[in-house]
Design an enzyme around this catalytic site. Structure first.
Site, PDB file in Angstrom:
ATOM      1  N   LYS A   1       4.639   4.010   5.283  1.00 45.91           N
ATOM      2  CA  LYS A   1       4.029   3.006   4.405  1.00 45.91           C
ATOM      3  C   LYS A   1       5.121   2.365   3.538  1.00 45.91           C
ATOM      4  O   LYS A   1       6.004   3.073   3.024  1.00 45.91           O
ATOM      5  CB  LYS A   1       2.991   3.734   3.538  1.00 45.91           C
ATOM      6  N   SER A  38      -5.658   2.302   1.979  1.00 41.37           N
ATOM      7  CA  SER A  38      -4.592   1.317   1.892  1.00 41.37           C
ATOM      8  C   SER A  38      -3.479   1.503   2.913  1.00 41.37           C
ATOM      9  O   SER A  38      -2.689   0.591   3.137  1.00 41.37           O
ATOM     10  CB  SER A  38      -3.993   1.355   0.484  1.00 41.37           C
ATOM     11  N   SER A  95      -6.688   7.083   0.842  1.00 37.24           N
ATOM     12  CA  SER A  95      -5.822   6.230   1.674  1.00 37.24           C
ATOM     13  C   SER A  95      -5.091   6.942   2.802  1.00 37.24           C
ATOM     14  O   SER A  95      -4.552   6.280   3.692  1.00 37.24           O
ATOM     15  CB  SER A  95      -4.797   5.499   0.795  1.00 37.24           C
TER      16      SER A  95
END
Lengths: 69, 472
Positions: free
Chosen positions: B81, B156, B180
């Site tokens: 990420k 996310s 997430s």
């Protein structure tokens, strides 16, 4: 008595945003914010009735370690 | 030999690289070719670092060939990420505001991953500043679900779920503040682990809400996820929440049976009862676990609504504090839905925020004692809804958004407030071919129990072996 005092209306949200944060909100947006903010503030205030004088937020990680099997 | 490099698990490809059956360069080239073929369809990478990845892979091959094997991530292609700092490299948090942000320090998790010799293929898509849960994105374009590009991958950590599911990488490090690491894992059909608060250092990662953030992992199998977690977990002088945390080692073999393992299924139907298409899949997973020897019992989770609200209070107040200056000065640099979400925290009084914090140790102690003295783990759907299409997910107006966020995160957010470890495991598909995951949550620092349960389940099932289509 508590519920009435804790409710934040859209007008207060608008004024708070403008005066404390320098943000101009539409009436509609302020009303939307008030709905969510009231939900969280009310739930927190209700739960807070159980708080003891000695409840210390800084012991959270120590609490997790104590609860380890 | 590895006949199908892309289809191999992290553990399998790692063993093949160590034995010399395949080189890290070959594996990396395969991943890069697959990314080139899939990126336009699912948009899970922010950028691809092909050149530096091939250099790193060649270095890994050279080290391994002279006997300096560093461990199971050595030479294995991963991607993470876009929120973990590496000194001198742009880290943009899925944002326009920080598109050129160059940190001066390296995060503990990236130092651990890089030190283990993994090959980095480039930063992965995430929702703007980790706000949002669909993968829709005004600046980066939508990240799409590999099982059906019209459906959301979740957020996310949208890119982590999509890239691991599409077999473009073997694993990923991501974050979890309200779900997430677990929601995209469920929606994309992979494993996602949110560790106990304090197991993994948060130093050098973008903050979403300091008190709730944890960094976790994505992988195709539970075994692979355990390998990744071992590498990033443990004490760091740079994150006081980790003080006293030893580096864990987890079993790799699936347990032969899980006799005596007690799983609690919450009776709180308003929260945990899923759409029938999802619930039937989760019920079938429970039956598999029963066949493995688990005892399934109903359990009441105390104060679960209150816990979700207290977590929300902390999340909104901390996020508003982190973004205060930008929300006031440059709100047009955010997507509208993001800035509106961030503004909510301006109206949480400091006293309410601190009450939510003061209650946290007490409520956690009461919850763990009440629940985990009678069961080893709690099992729920990771999300009660089937995977939405983008049109539906983006149709909620601003007045409806808070309710929709609650619906999406209601099964996951309580574990963040309580600091408990949770894992989403793929367990089947809805009739329209989209993945379903179950979530298991254990007592603090009992990731070993999650992993044992997950390895046992995956030894009896093959949902994790299913591959998404490469078109459509």
């Amino acid at each position: 008595m508590g519920d009435r005092q804790l409710k934040i209306d859209a007008k207060l949200i608008q004024e708070e945003a403008a005066q404390k944060h320098g943000i101009l909100l539409s009436e509609q947006r302020a009303a939307e914010l008030a709905q969510e903010v009231n939900r969280l503030n009310s739930a927190t205030a209700e739960a807070a009735k159980a708080i003891d004088l000695n409840d210390d937020p800084t012991v959270f990680t120590a609490t997790l370690r104590q609860l380890k099997r | 030999m590895v006949d199908d490099i892309a289809g191999a698990t992290l553990t399998e490809v790692s063993a093949a690289i160590q034995r010399g059956d395949v080189s890290s360069v070959e594996v990396t080239r395969t991943c890069l070719e697959r990314i080139e073929a899939q990126q336009s369809r699912i948009n899970c990478f922010v950028s691809v670092r092909a050149e530096s990845a091939l250099v790193a892979a060649a270095e890994a091959d050279a080290e391994i060939s002279r006997g300096a094997w560093r461990g199971p991530l050595h030479g294995v292609p991963l991607a993470h990420k876009d929120m973990f700092y590496r000194a001198g490299e742009v880290t943009s948090f899925g944002s326009k505001i920080c598109k050129d942000y160059v940190p001066s320090e390296t995060s503990d998790v990236m130092a651990s991953i890089d030190g283990a010799g993994a090959v980095d293929l480039g930063p992965l898509h995430m929702t703007e500043f980790a706000v949002g849960h669909t993968g829709a994105h005004e600046h980066l374009g939508f990240c799409r679900n590999p099982w059906n590009a019209d459906r959301i991958p979740g957020g996310s950590s949208s890119g982590s779920g999509a890239a691991v599911a599409a077999r473009l990488i073997y694993g990923s490090v991501a974050s979890d503040t309200g779900g997430s690491c677990r929601l995209p894992a469920s929606m994309c059909g992979v494993v996602g682990i949110k560790p106990t608060f304090g197991l993994v250092s948060r130093f050098g990662g973008m903050p979403r809400a300091w008190s709730l953030d944890v960094f976790g992992v994505y992988a195709r199998t539970v075994e692979d996820a355990g390998v990744l977690l071992e590498v990033i977990a443990g004490e760091s002088e740079q994150d006081p929440a980790t003080y006293g945390t030893p580096r864990p080692t987890y079993d790799r073999e699936p347990p032969t049976d899980l006799a005596g393992f007690k799983i609690g299924v919450p009776t709180d139907e308003a929260i945990f009862r899923a759409d029938p298409a999802v619930q039937s899949v989760v019920d079938a997973a429970l039956e598999e676990l029963r066949l493995l020897g688990c005892e399934i019992v109903e359990i009441h989770l105390p104060d679960i609504d209150t816990i979700a609200a207290l977590g929300g209070t902390i999340l909104l107040a901390e996020a508003a504090t982190i973004h205060d200056e930008w929300v006031r000065e440059i709100p047009d640099q955010y997507a509208e839905a993001v800035v509106w979400r961030l503004q909510q925290g301006h109206h949480i009084p400091a006293t309410r925020y601190l009450q939510a914090q003061r209650l946290r140790p007490r409520i956690t102690k009461e919850f763990v004692t009440s629940v985990y003295d009678s069961v080893d783990a709690v099992l729920t759907p990771t999300i009660t809804m089937p995977v939405l299409d983008f049109e539906t997910a983006n149709s909620f107006n601003s007045a409806e958004a808070s309710g929709e966020i609650f619906e999406t995160t209601k099964c996951t957010v309580w574990a963040n407030y309580l600091g408990l470890p949770g894992m989403s495991v793929p367990c089947g598909f809805t009739p329209d071919g989209l993945p379903v995951g179950f979530q298991i949550v254990a007592r603090p620092f009992d990731e070993a129990a999650l992993l044992a349960l997950g390895r046992g389940y995956q030894s009896r099932t093959s949902w994790h072996d299913r591959r998404p289509p490469e078109t459509g």
